[in-house]
Design a protein around this motif. Structure first.
Motif, PDB file in Angstrom:
ATOM      1  N   VAL A 152       0.863  -1.181   0.000  1.00  0.00           N
ATOM      2  CA  VAL A 152       0.000   0.000   0.000  1.00  0.00           C
ATOM      3  C   VAL A 152       0.896   1.225   0.000  1.00  0.00           C
ATOM      4  CG1 VAL A 152      -1.753   1.281   1.289  1.00  0.00           C
ATOM      5  CG2 VAL A 152      -1.819  -1.220   1.254  1.00  0.00           C
ATOM      6  N   ALA A 153       0.689   2.122  -0.958  1.00  0.00           N
ATOM      7  CA  ALA A 153       1.501   3.335  -1.066  1.00  0.00           C
ATOM      8  C   ALA A 153       0.976   4.402  -0.105  1.00  0.00           C
ATOM      9  CB  ALA A 153       1.466   3.865  -2.495  1.00  0.00           C
ATOM     10  N   LEU A 154       1.911   5.134   0.500  1.00  0.00           N
ATOM     11  CA  LEU A 154       1.566   6.242   1.387  1.00  0.00           C
ATOM     12  C   LEU A 154       1.973   7.557   0.739  1.00  0.00           C
ATOM     13  CD1 LEU A 154       2.800   4.849   4.826  1.00  0.00           C
ATOM     14  CD2 LEU A 154       0.504   4.735   3.837  1.00  0.00           C
ATOM     15  N   ALA A 155       1.290   8.624   1.104  1.00  0.00           N
ATOM     16  CA  ALA A 155       1.615   9.954   0.571  1.00  0.00           C
ATOM     17  C   ALA A 155       2.924  10.480   1.159  1.00  0.00           C
ATOM     18  CB  ALA A 155       0.483  10.930   0.866  1.00  0.00           C
ATOM     19  N   ALA A 156       3.255  10.057   2.386  1.00  0.00           N
ATOM     20  CA  ALA A 156       4.478  10.486   3.062  1.00  0.00           C
ATOM     21  C   ALA A 156       5.010   9.295   3.858  1.00  0.00           C
ATOM     22  CB  ALA A 156       4.187  11.660   3.993  1.00  0.00           C
TER      23      ALA A 156
END
Length: 171
Positions: A152-156
């Protein structure tokens, strides 16, 4: 004897057909992978076609895998809130790519596939909704349970934030 030859021939044909099914040799990539949020440096072979570079550490977010990507760092248990998960559901979480990718052990079964999305990202926590795709109506499925690792990609970067794991209904 003729029956044995037919069985062996049919078995060999099915083995070759299964091994080659769905493979487009011009753009296929190895299944091994890690945890980069998005491929970079794609190579364009024509104005409308893009072939992504192969890398042993590439695993697009959302694509399940059997093992934790190399170089992933476990998130400490006190930074994972799995209280909303059903009993027996895995709650292992790792970070990769400087903390911008979460690799999460999920659960799936039969014809379903595990999915994960970062539903909320605040200064002190990241809420990840885990779900599973629904099987098609009337489709026969096995009754097994698998525990793939999804990305899962995170914004930061995660840093000191807590990961809150929740389940949502099948999609």
């Amino acid at each position: 004897m003729r029956y044995s030859a037919k069985v062996v021939g049919t078995g060999a044909f099915l083995l070759m057909a299964t091994a080659c099914a769905g493979q487009d040799m011009s753009t296929s990539q190895p299944a091994a992978g890690g945890g980069s949020p998005a491929p970079t440096g794609s190579v364009s072979t024509s104005p409308t076609e893009s072939v992504l570079p192969t890398s042993p550490s590439a695993n697009p977010p959302g694509k399940p895998r059997l093992t934790v990507p190399e170089g992933s760092t476990p998130v400490p248990p006190d930074k994972v809130d799995a209280s909303a998960l059903p009993n027996g559901y895995p709650h292992e979480v790792w970070t990769a790519n400087g903390g911008t990718i979460l690799n999460i052990r999920a659960q799936e079964g039969g014809c379903g596939h595990a999915l994960g999305e970062a539903a909320e990202q605040t200064g002190d926590r990241v809420v990840v909704n885990l779900s599973e795709t629904k099987a098609q109506t009337g489709q026969m499925c096995t009754m097994d349970i698998r525990y793939p690792v999804i990305s899962v990609a995170l914004a930061a970067p995660l840093d000191q934030r807590t990961v809150v794991l929740k389940t949502t209904p099948p999609k």
